[in-house]
Write a protein that holds these residues in place. Structure first.
Motif, mmCIF file in Angstrom:
data_model
loop_
_atom_site.group_PDB
_atom_site.id
_atom_site.type_symbol
_atom_site.label_atom_id
_atom_site.label_comp_id
_atom_site.label_asym_id
_atom_site.label_seq_id
_atom_site.Cartn_x
_atom_site.Cartn_y
_atom_site.Cartn_z
ATOM 1 N N GLY A 1 0.795 -1.220 0.000
ATOM 2 C CA GLY A 1 0.000 0.000 0.000
ATOM 3 C C GLY A 1 0.831 1.275 0.000
ATOM 4 N N GLU A 2 2.144 1.147 0.017
ATOM 5 C CA GLU A 2 3.001 2.334 0.032
ATOM 6 C C GLU A 2 3.633 2.556 -1.342
ATOM 7 N N HIS A 3 4.179 3.746 -1.513
ATOM 8 C CA HIS A 3 4.682 4.191 -2.806
ATOM 9 C C HIS A 3 6.024 4.887 -2.623
ATOM 10 N N VAL A 4 6.954 4.671 -3.546
ATOM 11 C CA VAL A 4 8.222 5.407 -3.552
ATOM 12 C C VAL A 4 8.440 6.002 -4.945
ATOM 13 N N THR A 5 9.099 7.142 -4.969
ATOM 14 C CA THR A 5 9.463 7.824 -6.203
ATOM 15 C C THR A 5 10.916 8.240 -6.082
ATOM 16 N N PHE A 6 11.675 8.062 -7.165
ATOM 17 C CA PHE A 6 13.078 8.458 -7.113
ATOM 18 C C PHE A 6 13.606 8.760 -8.509
ATOM 19 N N PRO A 7 14.682 9.562 -8.560
ATOM 20 C CA PRO A 7 15.321 9.812 -9.848
ATOM 21 C C PRO A 7 16.032 8.543 -10.308
ATOM 22 N N ALA A 8 15.802 8.160 -11.550
ATOM 23 C CA ALA A 8 16.418 6.933 -12.073
ATOM 24 C C ALA A 8 17.540 7.251 -13.048
ATOM 25 N N ASP A 9 17.956 8.520 -13.086
ATOM 26 C CA ASP A 9 19.079 8.883 -13.945
ATOM 27 C C ASP A 9 20.406 8.815 -13.192
ATOM 28 N N VAL A 10 20.378 8.064 -12.087
ATOM 29 C CA VAL A 10 21.570 7.723 -11.314
ATOM 30 C C VAL A 10 21.511 6.211 -11.084
ATOM 31 N N PRO A 11 22.648 5.556 -10.834
ATOM 32 C CA PRO A 11 22.577 4.120 -10.534
ATOM 33 C C PRO A 11 21.629 3.875 -9.360
ATOM 34 N N HIS A 12 20.801 2.847 -9.492
ATOM 35 C CA HIS A 12 19.825 2.568 -8.440
ATOM 36 C C HIS A 12 19.705 1.066 -8.213
ATOM 37 N N VAL A 13 19.000 0.720 -7.139
ATOM 38 C CA VAL A 13 18.955 -0.665 -6.686
ATOM 39 C C VAL A 13 17.517 -1.061 -6.359
ATOM 40 N N TYR A 14 17.239 -2.358 -6.495
ATOM 41 C CA TYR A 14 15.976 -2.949 -6.078
ATOM 42 C C TYR A 14 16.315 -4.188 -5.259
ATOM 43 N N GLU A 15 15.642 -4.363 -4.137
ATOM 44 C CA GLU A 15 15.797 -5.607 -3.381
ATOM 45 C C GLU A 15 14.615 -5.793 -2.451
ATOM 46 N N ALA A 16 14.318 -7.051 -2.189
ATOM 47 C CA ALA A 16 13.290 -7.374 -1.203
ATOM 48 C C ALA A 16 13.878 -7.091 0.172
ATOM 49 N N GLY A 17 13.111 -6.418 1.003
ATOM 50 C CA GLY A 17 13.583 -6.059 2.341
ATOM 51 C C GLY A 17 13.263 -7.112 3.375
ATOM 52 N N GLY A 18 12.931 -8.298 2.969
ATOM 53 C CA GLY A 18 12.606 -9.389 3.881
ATOM 54 C C GLY A 18 12.601 -10.703 3.124
ATOM 55 N N PRO A 19 12.022 -11.735 3.719
ATOM 56 C CA PRO A 19 12.065 -13.063 3.098
ATOM 57 C C PRO A 19 11.025 -13.289 1.997
ATOM 58 N N ASP A 20 10.083 -12.354 1.839
ATOM 59 C CA ASP A 20 9.004 -12.545 0.870
ATOM 60 C C ASP A 20 9.279 -11.832 -0.443
ATOM 61 N N GLU A 21 8.791 -12.415 -1.522
ATOM 62 C CA GLU A 21 8.865 -11.768 -2.830
ATOM 63 C C GLU A 21 8.059 -10.476 -2.782
ATOM 64 N N VAL A 22 8.575 -9.443 -3.439
ATOM 65 C CA VAL A 22 7.863 -8.175 -3.553
ATOM 66 C C VAL A 22 7.033 -8.208 -4.827
ATOM 67 N N VAL A 23 5.804 -7.749 -4.716
ATOM 68 C CA VAL A 23 4.918 -7.619 -5.860
ATOM 69 C C VAL A 23 4.553 -6.140 -5.936
ATOM 70 N N ALA A 24 4.745 -5.526 -7.109
ATOM 71 C CA ALA A 24 4.553 -4.087 -7.224
ATOM 72 C C ALA A 24 4.259 -3.689 -8.662
ATOM 73 N N ASN A 25 3.809 -2.451 -8.821
ATOM 74 C CA ASN A 25 3.739 -1.807 -10.129
ATOM 75 C C ASN A 25 4.875 -0.810 -10.206
ATOM 76 N N LEU A 26 5.497 -0.735 -11.363
ATOM 77 C CA LEU A 26 6.576 0.207 -11.621
ATOM 78 C C LEU A 26 6.144 1.096 -12.783
ATOM 79 N N LEU A 27 6.132 2.396 -12.555
ATOM 80 C CA LEU A 27 5.836 3.369 -13.595
ATOM 81 C C LEU A 27 7.110 4.156 -13.849
ATOM 82 N N ILE A 28 7.611 4.088 -15.078
ATOM 83 C CA ILE A 28 8.823 4.803 -15.451
ATOM 84 C C ILE A 28 8.429 5.965 -16.353
ATOM 85 N N ARG A 29 8.844 7.173 -15.956
ATOM 86 C CA ARG A 29 8.576 8.374 -16.747
ATOM 87 C C ARG A 29 9.871 8.793 -17.420
ATOM 88 N N SER A 30 9.850 8.800 -18.767
ATOM 89 C CA SER A 30 11.014 9.207 -19.555
ATOM 90 C C SER A 30 10.665 10.461 -20.334
#
Length: 185
Positions: free
Chosen positions: A154-183
């Protein structure tokens, strides 16, 4: 089949053909584009000839070097998003749901799954690209490598993606999400 349980192919010879055409149209040699993308020449050649399955990290590196959104590589112009191949990285599997073109920007909407236990590092995208992620399950850590953000269901994050960035699960469960990329164009 739904995006959540997608069984689309992971490699597509047409991706290599689109990549080769874009490279040649921009006047890049194979070596020059490989250098600009930070990947091996053999890797790029394999992608163009359809003998290598492109990873998400590699596709983003090439798209960034060419200055195009990811969908320019994985989707033939005029085809519906369902025709795109799924793309996989070290931790992320992304399924294209929709592409929205506006005069000033392209928006790419993905269904994203992040496997636990491994971090995925993404190269910087083209200047001005931002990512917007809404989490449905699991805990996600994503954002610039030096300052990733955390989000749960139920939470949302926004960040600049024109720098190196990372994705990882913060626990033992798979993360399920929507990703919207604005170019921006």
């Amino acid at each position: 089949m739904s995006a959540q349980g997608s069984s689309r192919p992971t490699a597509d010879a047409a991706v290599g053909e689109r990549l080769r055409r874009m490279r040649e149209a921009r006047g890049y040699s194979l070596s020059a584009l490989a250098r600009a993308a930070g990947i091996g020449k053999a890797t790029l050649s394999g992608l163009e000839h359809g003998t290598r399955n492109p990873t998400l990290e590699t596709l983003y590196a090439v798209a960034g070097a060419l200055g195009v959104p990811l969908t320019a590589l994985v989707l033939k112009p005029g085809d519906p998003p369902a025709a795109a191949v799924d793309v996989r990285g070290a931790a992320v599997t992304a399924t294209l749901l929709e592409v929205f073109d506006e005069p000033g920007a392209t928006f790419e909407l993905f269904w994203m799954r992040v496997r636990p236990g491994v971090a995925q590092h993404s190269p910087a995208h083209a200047r001005g690209v931002t990512e917007h992620i809404t989490v449905y399950g699991g805990v996600l850590r994503a954002g610039p490598e030096d300052a990733p953000l955390a989000a749960g269901p139920g939470e949302h994050v926004t960040f600049p993606a024109d720098v190196p960035h990372v994705y990882e699960a913060g626990g033992p469960d798979e993360v399920v999400a929507n990703l919207l990329i604005r170019s921006p164009r």
